[in-house]
Design a protein around this motif. Structure first.
Motif, PDB file in Angstrom:
ATOM      1  N   ILE A   4       0.845  -1.179   0.000  1.00 26.58           N
ATOM      2  CA  ILE A   4       0.000   0.000   0.000  1.00 26.58           C
ATOM      3  C   ILE A   4       0.882   1.230   0.000  1.00 26.58           C
ATOM      4  O   ILE A   4       1.896   1.286   0.683  1.00 26.58           O
ATOM      5  CB  ILE A   4      -0.928  -0.004   1.233  1.00 26.58           C
ATOM      6  CG1 ILE A   4      -1.891  -1.183   1.135  1.00 26.58           C
ATOM      7  CG2 ILE A   4      -1.677   1.317   1.354  1.00 26.58           C
ATOM      8  CD1 ILE A   4      -2.814  -1.321   2.301  1.00 26.58           C
ATOM      9  N   LEU A   5       0.472   2.220  -0.754  1.00 25.79           N
ATOM     10  CA  LEU A   5       1.169   3.489  -0.811  1.00 25.79           C
ATOM     11  C   LEU A   5       0.413   4.481   0.055  1.00 25.79           C
ATOM     12  O   LEU A   5      -0.763   4.705  -0.144  1.00 25.79           O
ATOM     13  CB  LEU A   5       1.210   3.983  -2.261  1.00 25.79           C
ATOM     14  CG  LEU A   5       1.902   5.287  -2.557  1.00 25.79           C
ATOM     15  CD1 LEU A   5       3.397   5.133  -2.350  1.00 25.79           C
ATOM     16  CD2 LEU A   5       1.626   5.689  -3.983  1.00 25.79           C
ATOM     17  N   TYR A   6       1.069   5.051   1.053  1.00 20.97           N
ATOM     18  CA  TYR A   6       0.460   6.072   1.896  1.00 20.97           C
ATOM     19  C   TYR A   6       0.855   7.416   1.324  1.00 20.97           C
ATOM     20  O   TYR A   6       2.019   7.793   1.341  1.00 20.97           O
ATOM     21  CB  TYR A   6       0.944   5.925   3.341  1.00 20.97           C
ATOM     22  CG  TYR A   6       0.388   6.967   4.274  1.00 20.97           C
ATOM     23  CD1 TYR A   6      -0.961   6.985   4.584  1.00 20.97           C
ATOM     24  CD2 TYR A   6       1.208   7.935   4.826  1.00 20.97           C
ATOM     25  CE1 TYR A   6      -1.479   7.943   5.433  1.00 20.97           C
ATOM     26  CE2 TYR A   6       0.709   8.890   5.684  1.00 20.97           C
ATOM     27  CZ  TYR A   6      -0.636   8.892   5.981  1.00 20.97           C
ATOM     28  OH  TYR A   6      -1.142   9.838   6.821  1.00 20.97           O
ATOM     29  N   LEU A   7      -0.109   8.106   0.762  1.00 15.56           N
ATOM     30  CA  LEU A   7       0.124   9.345   0.040  1.00 15.56           C
ATOM     31  C   LEU A   7      -0.292  10.518   0.908  1.00 15.56           C
ATOM     32  O   LEU A   7      -1.388  10.534   1.441  1.00 15.56           O
ATOM     33  CB  LEU A   7      -0.705   9.303  -1.245  1.00 15.56           C
ATOM     34  CG  LEU A   7      -0.662  10.459  -2.200  1.00 15.56           C
ATOM     35  CD1 LEU A   7       0.698  10.524  -2.881  1.00 15.56           C
ATOM     36  CD2 LEU A   7      -1.741  10.286  -3.252  1.00 15.56           C
ATOM     37  N   PHE A   8       0.594  11.474   1.091  1.00 14.73           N
ATOM     38  CA  PHE A   8       0.205  12.664   1.833  1.00 14.73           C
ATOM     39  C   PHE A   8       0.959  13.874   1.344  1.00 14.73           C
ATOM     40  O   PHE A   8       1.894  13.784   0.577  1.00 14.73           O
ATOM     41  CB  PHE A   8       0.354  12.460   3.347  1.00 14.73           C
ATOM     42  CG  PHE A   8       1.749  12.651   3.868  1.00 14.73           C
ATOM     43  CD1 PHE A   8       2.111  13.843   4.448  1.00 14.73           C
ATOM     44  CD2 PHE A   8       2.680  11.634   3.789  1.00 14.73           C
ATOM     45  CE1 PHE A   8       3.396  14.018   4.943  1.00 14.73           C
ATOM     46  CE2 PHE A   8       3.952  11.800   4.286  1.00 14.73           C
ATOM     47  CZ  PHE A   8       4.311  12.998   4.863  1.00 14.73           C
ATOM     48  N   SER A   9       0.504  15.020   1.813  1.00 16.22           N
ATOM     49  CA  SER A   9       1.082  16.272   1.368  1.00 16.22           C
ATOM     50  C   SER A   9       1.247  17.195   2.559  1.00 16.22           C
ATOM     51  O   SER A   9       0.441  17.182   3.474  1.00 16.22           O
ATOM     52  CB  SER A   9       0.135  16.921   0.364  1.00 16.22           C
ATOM     53  OG  SER A   9       0.554  18.214   0.066  1.00 16.22           O
ATOM     54  N   SER A  10       2.282  17.986   2.521  1.00 14.96           N
ATOM     55  CA  SER A  10       2.460  18.972   3.579  1.00 14.96           C
ATOM     56  C   SER A  10       3.400  20.065   3.124  1.00 14.96           C
ATOM     57  O   SER A  10       4.559  19.816   2.859  1.00 14.96           O
ATOM     58  CB  SER A  10       3.009  18.321   4.843  1.00 14.96           C
ATOM     59  OG  SER A  10       3.192  19.296   5.837  1.00 14.96           O
ATOM     60  N   ARG A  11       2.885  21.258   3.022  1.00 21.77           N
ATOM     61  CA  ARG A  11       3.747  22.403   2.723  1.00 21.77           C
ATOM     62  C   ARG A  11       4.434  22.888   3.990  1.00 21.77           C
ATOM     63  O   ARG A  11       5.539  23.355   3.956  1.00 21.77           O
ATOM     64  CB  ARG A  11       2.932  23.533   2.105  1.00 21.77           C
ATOM     65  CG  ARG A  11       2.491  23.217   0.694  1.00 21.77           C
ATOM     66  CD  ARG A  11       1.685  24.333   0.164  1.00 21.77           C
ATOM     67  NE  ARG A  11       0.377  24.276   0.823  1.00 21.77           N
ATOM     68  CZ  ARG A  11      -0.608  25.104   0.595  1.00 21.77           C
ATOM     69  NH1 ARG A  11      -0.462  26.068  -0.245  1.00 21.77           N
ATOM     70  NH2 ARG A  11      -1.758  24.978   1.212  1.00 21.77           N
ATOM     71  N   ASP A  12       3.747  22.783   5.102  1.00 18.56           N
ATOM     72  CA  ASP A  12       4.268  23.238   6.390  1.00 18.56           C
ATOM     73  C   ASP A  12       4.232  22.062   7.350  1.00 18.56           C
ATOM     74  O   ASP A  12       3.151  21.611   7.722  1.00 18.56           O
ATOM     75  CB  ASP A  12       3.414  24.386   6.918  1.00 18.56           C
ATOM     76  CG  ASP A  12       3.850  24.879   8.286  1.00 18.56           C
ATOM     77  OD1 ASP A  12       4.876  24.399   8.805  1.00 18.56           O
ATOM     78  OD2 ASP A  12       3.163  25.761   8.829  1.00 18.56           O
ATOM     79  N   LEU A  43      -1.980  -1.044  11.766  1.00 20.91           N
ATOM     80  CA  LEU A  43      -2.806  -1.698  10.747  1.00 20.91           C
ATOM     81  C   LEU A  43      -1.962  -2.636   9.885  1.00 20.91           C
ATOM     82  O   LEU A  43      -2.374  -3.760   9.580  1.00 20.91           O
ATOM     83  CB  LEU A  43      -3.489  -0.650   9.865  1.00 20.91           C
ATOM     84  CG  LEU A  43      -4.627   0.126  10.501  1.00 20.91           C
ATOM     85  CD1 LEU A  43      -5.039   1.295   9.612  1.00 20.91           C
ATOM     86  CD2 LEU A  43      -5.816  -0.784  10.770  1.00 20.91           C
ATOM     87  N   ALA A  44      -0.786  -2.178   9.485  1.00 20.19           N
ATOM     88  CA  ALA A  44       0.103  -3.001   8.662  1.00 20.19           C
ATOM     89  C   ALA A  44       0.504  -4.279   9.396  1.00 20.19           C
ATOM     90  O   ALA A  44       0.527  -5.364   8.808  1.00 20.19           O
ATOM     91  CB  ALA A  44       1.339  -2.206   8.263  1.00 20.19           C
ATOM     92  N   ARG A  45       0.788  -4.147  10.670  1.00 14.99           N
ATOM     93  CA  ARG A  45       1.181  -5.314  11.465  1.00 14.99           C
ATOM     94  C   ARG A  45       0.021  -6.302  11.603  1.00 14.99           C
ATOM     95  O   ARG A  45       0.180  -7.494  11.361  1.00 14.99           O
ATOM     96  CB  ARG A  45       1.661  -4.868  12.846  1.00 14.99           C
ATOM     97  CG  ARG A  45       2.260  -5.994  13.687  1.00 14.99           C
ATOM     98  CD  ARG A  45       2.746  -5.502  15.035  1.00 14.99           C
ATOM     99  NE  ARG A  45       1.682  -5.040  15.911  1.00 14.99           N
ATOM    100  CZ  ARG A  45       0.853  -5.845  16.586  1.00 14.99           C
ATOM    101  NH1 ARG A  45       0.966  -7.138  16.467  1.00 14.99           N
ATOM    102  NH2 ARG A  45      -0.077  -5.332  17.367  1.00 14.99           N
TER     103      ARG A  45
END
Length: 85
Positions: A4-12, A43-45
């Motif tokens: 699974i790819l955990y996709l996120f974004s954060s400028r700050d 969850l992965a575990r």
């Protein structure tokens, strides 16, 4: 096992604390910690899957631009750079 790819974004980085926080390691690599990472690890575990963290290159969550294209995480999915499984 499923990947699974955990996709996120954060400028700050402070914006996402305490949910996801980026840590710089001595070797120059990055690692992540916080509530969402703890939950994802648990969850992965329990569900026996692996995951990879992918940060949106432009640091945006995603919005439609004036020319109709998408940026951010949404753009990564729409443009088939990242996938939701």
């Amino acid at each position: 096992p499923c990947n699974i790819l955990y996709l996120f974004s954060s400028r700050d980085p402070k914006q996402d604390a305490p949910f996801v926080m980026k840590e710089e390691n001595e070797d120059g690599s990055s690692s992540y910690e916080g509530y969402c990472i703890d939950l994802l690890n648990e969850l992965a575990r329990n569900l026996k899957f692996t995951y990879e963290i992918y940060v949106s290159p432009d640091g945006m969550y995603g919005a439609q631009t004036d020319n109709g294209t998408w940026n951010g995480m949404v753009g990564e999915i729409v443009n088939e750079v990242a996938f939701i499984i």
